[in-house]
Design a protein around this motif. Structure first.
Motif, PDB file in Angstrom:
ATOM      1  N   PHE A 186       9.064  -4.916   3.280  1.00 16.99           N
ATOM      2  CA  PHE A 186       7.692  -4.507   3.557  1.00 16.99           C
ATOM      3  C   PHE A 186       6.882  -5.667   4.126  1.00 16.99           C
ATOM      4  O   PHE A 186       6.166  -5.506   5.129  1.00 16.99           O
ATOM      5  N   LEU A 187       6.982  -6.845   3.502  1.00 14.05           N
ATOM      6  CA  LEU A 187       6.232  -8.004   3.988  1.00 14.05           C
ATOM      7  C   LEU A 187       6.695  -8.428   5.373  1.00 14.05           C
ATOM      8  O   LEU A 187       5.876  -8.782   6.229  1.00 14.05           O
ATOM      9  N   LEU A 188       7.970  -8.397   5.603  1.00  9.41           N
ATOM     10  CA  LEU A 188       8.494  -8.765   6.918  1.00  9.41           C
ATOM     11  C   LEU A 188       8.034  -7.771   7.979  1.00  9.41           C
ATOM     12  O   LEU A 188       7.619  -8.169   9.073  1.00  9.41           O
ATOM     13  N   PHE A 189       8.063  -6.486   7.677  1.00 14.09           N
ATOM     14  CA  PHE A 189       7.601  -5.470   8.622  1.00 14.09           C
ATOM     15  C   PHE A 189       6.121  -5.651   8.952  1.00 14.09           C
ATOM     16  O   PHE A 189       5.731  -5.606  10.116  1.00 14.09           O
ATOM     17  N   THR A 190       5.283  -5.839   7.913  1.00 16.01           N
ATOM     18  CA  THR A 190       3.854  -5.984   8.164  1.00 16.01           C
ATOM     19  C   THR A 190       3.541  -7.261   8.928  1.00 16.01           C
ATOM     20  O   THR A 190       2.605  -7.294   9.718  1.00 16.01           O
ATOM     21  N   GLY A 191       4.333  -8.306   8.713  1.00 17.36           N
ATOM     22  CA  GLY A 191       4.101  -9.550   9.446  1.00 17.36           C
ATOM     23  C   GLY A 191       4.544  -9.475  10.886  1.00 17.36           C
ATOM     24  O   GLY A 191       3.837  -9.925  11.789  1.00 17.36           O
ATOM     25  N   HIS A 219      20.898 -10.194  -5.932  1.00 17.35           N
ATOM     26  CA  HIS A 219      21.228  -8.760  -5.910  1.00 17.35           C
ATOM     27  C   HIS A 219      20.104  -7.931  -6.544  1.00 17.35           C
ATOM     28  O   HIS A 219      20.342  -7.061  -7.378  1.00 17.35           O
ATOM     29  N   ASP A 220      18.868  -8.210  -6.108  1.00 24.02           N
ATOM     30  CA  ASP A 220      17.684  -7.550  -6.657  1.00 24.02           C
ATOM     31  C   ASP A 220      17.134  -6.573  -5.618  1.00 24.02           C
ATOM     32  O   ASP A 220      16.638  -6.978  -4.571  1.00 24.02           O
ATOM     33  N   SER A 221      17.221  -5.282  -5.920  1.00 28.70           N
ATOM     34  CA  SER A 221      16.794  -4.282  -4.940  1.00 28.70           C
ATOM     35  C   SER A 221      15.270  -4.211  -4.804  1.00 28.70           C
ATOM     36  O   SER A 221      14.759  -3.922  -3.720  1.00 28.70           O
ATOM     37  N   LEU A 222      14.530  -4.467  -5.876  1.00 34.90           N
ATOM     38  CA  LEU A 222      13.073  -4.440  -5.793  1.00 34.90           C
ATOM     39  C   LEU A 222      12.550  -5.564  -4.891  1.00 34.90           C
ATOM     40  O   LEU A 222      11.629  -5.352  -4.101  1.00 34.90           O
ATOM     41  N   ALA A 223      13.144  -6.717  -4.993  1.00 31.80           N
ATOM     42  CA  ALA A 223      12.743  -7.833  -4.128  1.00 31.80           C
ATOM     43  C   ALA A 223      13.088  -7.551  -2.673  1.00 31.80           C
ATOM     44  O   ALA A 223      12.366  -7.963  -1.766  1.00 31.80           O
ATOM     45  N   SER A 224      14.169  -6.817  -2.427  1.00 34.34           N
ATOM     46  CA  SER A 224      14.518  -6.482  -1.047  1.00 34.34           C
ATOM     47  C   SER A 224      13.527  -5.489  -0.458  1.00 34.34           C
ATOM     48  O   SER A 224      13.189  -5.577   0.728  1.00 34.34           O
ATOM     49  N   ILE A 225      13.028  -4.574  -1.257  1.00 33.44           N
ATOM     50  CA  ILE A 225      12.017  -3.631  -0.777  1.00 33.44           C
ATOM     51  C   ILE A 225      10.716  -4.371  -0.472  1.00 33.44           C
ATOM     52  O   ILE A 225      10.108  -4.168   0.584  1.00 33.44           O
ATOM     53  N   ALA A 226      10.297  -5.245  -1.382  1.00 32.87           N
ATOM     54  CA  ALA A 226       9.072  -6.016  -1.160  1.00 32.87           C
ATOM     55  C   ALA A 226       9.213  -6.946   0.047  1.00 32.87           C
ATOM     56  O   ALA A 226       8.298  -7.060   0.869  1.00 32.87           O
ATOM     57  N   GLY A 227      10.347  -7.593   0.170  1.00 37.53           N
ATOM     58  CA  GLY A 227      10.581  -8.484   1.301  1.00 37.53           C
ATOM     59  C   GLY A 227      10.620  -7.745   2.620  1.00 37.53           C
ATOM     60  O   GLY A 227      10.073  -8.217   3.624  1.00 37.53           O
ATOM     61  N   ILE A 239      10.762 -13.233   4.373  1.00 40.18           N
ATOM     62  CA  ILE A 239      12.088 -13.847   4.515  1.00 40.18           C
ATOM     63  C   ILE A 239      12.535 -14.465   3.199  1.00 40.18           C
ATOM     64  O   ILE A 239      13.699 -14.337   2.800  1.00 40.18           O
ATOM     65  N   ALA A 240      11.603 -15.117   2.487  1.00 33.63           N
ATOM     66  CA  ALA A 240      11.951 -15.714   1.193  1.00 33.63           C
ATOM     67  C   ALA A 240      12.343 -14.641   0.181  1.00 33.63           C
ATOM     68  O   ALA A 240      13.318 -14.802  -0.565  1.00 33.63           O
ATOM     69  N   ALA A 241      11.611 -13.531   0.158  1.00 35.28           N
ATOM     70  CA  ALA A 241      11.937 -12.450  -0.782  1.00 35.28           C
ATOM     71  C   ALA A 241      13.272 -11.799  -0.438  1.00 35.28           C
ATOM     72  O   ALA A 241      14.052 -11.461  -1.339  1.00 35.28           O
ATOM     73  N   LEU A 242      13.553 -11.626   0.846  1.00 35.73           N
ATOM     74  CA  LEU A 242      14.850 -11.054   1.239  1.00 35.73           C
ATOM     75  C   LEU A 242      15.998 -11.994   0.898  1.00 35.73           C
ATOM     76  O   LEU A 242      17.064 -11.552   0.447  1.00 35.73           O
ATOM     77  N   THR A 243      15.790 -13.290   1.101  1.00 34.79           N
ATOM     78  CA  THR A 243      16.823 -14.266   0.731  1.00 34.79           C
ATOM     79  C   THR A 243      17.077 -14.231  -0.769  1.00 34.79           C
ATOM     80  O   THR A 243      18.228 -14.232  -1.219  1.00 34.79           O
TER      81      THR A 243
END
Length: 67
Positions: free
Chosen positions: A41-46, A31-39, A21-25
């Motif tokens: 992924f982390l949200l899905f795995t959690g 406006h960072d697309s790499l952080a949205s991908i990482a966020g 959630i922090a990475a998506l925020t």
């Protein structure tokens, strides 16, 4: 599906959700697309409680010691 979402809550699962959630925020604000991908992924795995090895994939099977 309901069983996956309601059981198995641990510190690491909550940590992945909060970090996702922090990475998506951050990705929305900056406006960072790499952080949205990482966020994502982390949200899905959690949320679905999966890890890189899958469920129980990192454990070794017990060996039968026979003579």
């Amino acid at each position: 599906m309901k069983k996956i979402l309601t059981t198995g809550w641990s510190f690491m699962r909550v940590f992945r959700i909060v970090t996702g959630i922090a990475a998506l925020t951050y990705s929305i604000v900056k406006h960072d697309s790499l952080a949205s991908i990482a966020g994502s992924f982390l949200l899905f795995t959690g949320v679905f409680n999966v890890a890189a090895c899958g469920e129980g994939g990192c454990t070794l099977p017990k060996q039968n010691k026979q003579k």
